[in-house]
Design an enzyme around this catalytic site. Structure first.
Site, mmCIF file in Angstrom:
data_model
loop_
_atom_site.group_PDB
_atom_site.id
_atom_site.type_symbol
_atom_site.label_atom_id
_atom_site.label_comp_id
_atom_site.label_asym_id
_atom_site.label_seq_id
_atom_site.Cartn_x
_atom_site.Cartn_y
_atom_site.Cartn_z
ATOM 1 N N HIS A 1 0.822 -1.224 -0.190
ATOM 2 C CA HIS A 1 0.029 -0.114 0.112
ATOM 3 C C HIS A 1 0.936 1.092 0.078
ATOM 4 O O HIS A 1 0.533 2.306 -0.775
ATOM 5 C CB HIS A 1 -0.898 -0.065 1.505
ATOM 6 C CG HIS A 1 -1.820 -1.118 1.454
ATOM 7 N ND1 HIS A 1 -1.971 -1.708 2.501
ATOM 8 C CD2 HIS A 1 -2.978 -1.174 0.516
ATOM 9 C CE1 HIS A 1 -3.089 -2.704 2.295
ATOM 10 N NE2 HIS A 1 -3.496 -2.570 1.185
ATOM 11 N N LYS B 1 -17.410 -7.954 8.185
ATOM 12 C CA LYS B 1 -16.083 -8.607 8.091
ATOM 13 C C LYS B 1 -15.520 -8.781 9.388
ATOM 14 O O LYS B 1 -15.595 -7.692 10.309
ATOM 15 C CB LYS B 1 -15.238 -7.446 7.181
ATOM 16 C CG LYS B 1 -14.991 -7.951 5.891
ATOM 17 C CD LYS B 1 -13.792 -7.321 5.202
ATOM 18 C CE LYS B 1 -13.514 -7.516 3.665
ATOM 19 N NZ LYS B 1 -12.462 -6.659 2.956
ATOM 20 N N ARG C 1 -1.690 -5.885 -8.524
ATOM 21 C CA ARG C 1 -0.548 -6.947 -8.211
ATOM 22 C C ARG C 1 -0.368 -7.941 -9.245
ATOM 23 O O ARG C 1 0.652 -8.436 -9.718
ATOM 24 C CB ARG C 1 -0.717 -7.524 -6.915
ATOM 25 C CG ARG C 1 -0.313 -6.568 -5.647
ATOM 26 C CD ARG C 1 -0.858 -7.250 -4.338
ATOM 27 N NE ARG C 1 -2.372 -7.411 -4.471
ATOM 28 C CZ ARG C 1 -2.969 -7.563 -3.284
ATOM 29 N NH1 ARG C 1 -2.378 -7.926 -2.220
ATOM 30 N NH2 ARG C 1 -4.429 -7.544 -3.380
ATOM 31 N N SER D 1 -2.423 -7.859 2.731
ATOM 32 C CA SER D 1 -2.561 -8.026 4.230
ATOM 33 C C SER D 1 -2.939 -9.289 4.647
ATOM 34 O O SER D 1 -2.723 -9.403 6.076
ATOM 35 C CB SER D 1 -4.100 -7.135 4.403
ATOM 36 O OG SER D 1 -3.700 -5.715 4.025
HETATM 37 P P1 ADP Z 1 -9.486 -4.683 0.226
HETATM 38 O O1 ADP Z 1 -10.320 -4.686 1.603
HETATM 39 O O2 ADP Z 1 -10.194 -3.790 -0.902
HETATM 40 O O3 ADP Z 1 -8.898 -5.925 -0.272
HETATM 41 P P2 ADP Z 1 -6.839 -3.577 0.740
HETATM 42 O O4 ADP Z 1 -6.686 -2.928 2.068
HETATM 43 O O5 ADP Z 1 -6.261 -5.200 0.613
HETATM 44 O O6 ADP Z 1 -8.208 -3.654 0.372
HETATM 45 O O7 ADP Z 1 -6.357 -3.249 -0.381
HETATM 46 C C1 ADP Z 1 -6.532 -1.645 -0.907
HETATM 47 C C2 ADP Z 1 -5.761 -1.585 -2.268
HETATM 48 O O8 ADP Z 1 -4.531 -1.751 -2.142
HETATM 49 C C3 ADP Z 1 -6.257 -2.437 -3.381
HETATM 50 O O9 ADP Z 1 -6.372 -1.683 -4.614
HETATM 51 C C4 ADP Z 1 -5.246 -3.491 -3.540
HETATM 52 O O10 ADP Z 1 -5.174 -4.047 -4.983
HETATM 53 C C5 ADP Z 1 -3.991 -2.682 -3.063
HETATM 54 N N1 ADP Z 1 -2.955 -3.380 -2.808
HETATM 55 C C6 ADP Z 1 -2.815 -4.347 -1.645
HETATM 56 N N2 ADP Z 1 -1.687 -4.847 -1.501
HETATM 57 C C7 ADP Z 1 -0.820 -4.278 -2.588
HETATM 58 C C8 ADP Z 1 0.407 -4.638 -2.828
HETATM 59 N N3 ADP Z 1 1.215 -5.275 -2.246
HETATM 60 N N4 ADP Z 1 0.733 -3.885 -4.218
HETATM 61 C C9 ADP Z 1 0.164 -3.049 -4.611
HETATM 62 N N5 ADP Z 1 -1.185 -2.556 -4.404
HETATM 63 C C10 ADP Z 1 -1.570 -3.294 -3.205
#
Ligand code: ADP
Length: 163
Positions: free
Chosen positions: A26, A50, A99, A136
């Site tokens: 992120h 969730k 990703r 995450s």
């Molecule tokens: P969600 O609950 O929508 O899955 P996340 O908090 O996991 O939300 O992710 C929010 C955003 O960050 C999404 O666009 C996801 O694709 C992006 N994201 C998560 N991990 C990565 C990463 N390692 N590299 C790039 N973008 C990421």
């Protein structure tokens, strides 16, 4: 709109997600998008169905601490549809990270729906190669089993110890 005014209009983006917790993936997207936008609002969506590992206050604090030195980056929480939240606060762009092909397929349908319903554009940034594997959910697994998450998350998250 007069040209001078158009130049002045701030470009603001909402980066929506759960951020449970925020990871270096992120952070990579946010840091790079900070060159494209005047303001980025990291928006934590509240979804009562969730189960989260970190509570909302912790997730907000991790983000505040991580970007304490960057006045362009804000953090907020919201309920309901992301496009409605964007409209409420007058933001025209949604930021998302990509990703892999699975992210692309999933995000494509959401972005097209959002644009159709609201005119709001989604801007995608490809993850950097060195953070592409981070998610995450993997961080949560490592953390739950007492593994070392320090290479996957910003310092603000790595510092939290399990009480
Ligand atoms: P969600 O609950 O929508 O899955 P996340 O908090 O996991 O939300 O992710 C929010 C955003 O960050 C999404 O666009 C996801 O694709 C992006 N994201 C998560 N991990 C990565 C990463 N390692 N590299 C790039 N973008 C990421």
């Amino acid at each position: 709109m007069p040209y001078a005014l158009a130049l002045k209009k701030m470009k603001r983006a909402v980066f929506p997600g759960s951020f449970d917790p925020i990871t270096l993936g992120h952070v990579d997207i946010i840091d790079r998008a900070a060159d494209l936008f005047d303001e980025i609002i990291i928006a934590i969506g509240l979804n009562h169905d969730k189960k989260y590992l970190f509570d909302l206050d912790q997730r907000v604090q991790f983000i505040k601490d991580t970007f304490a030195d960057n006045p362009k980056i804000k953090v907020q929480t919201y309920k309901g549809l992301t496009i409605n939240y964007c409209k409420e606060i007058g933001v025209d762009y949604i930021l998302r990270g990509l990703r892999n092909p699975a992210d692309f397929e999933f995000e494509k349908a959401i972005a097209q729906t959002n644009r159709n319903l609201s005119g709001i554009e989604t801007v995608f940034l490809l993850t950097s190669a060195n953070t592409a594997y981070i998610s995450s959910s993997i961080v949560r697994d490592v953390y739950r089993h007492d593994g070392d998450i320090s290479s996957l998350v910003p310092d603000a998250v790595a510092r939290t110890s399990k009480e």
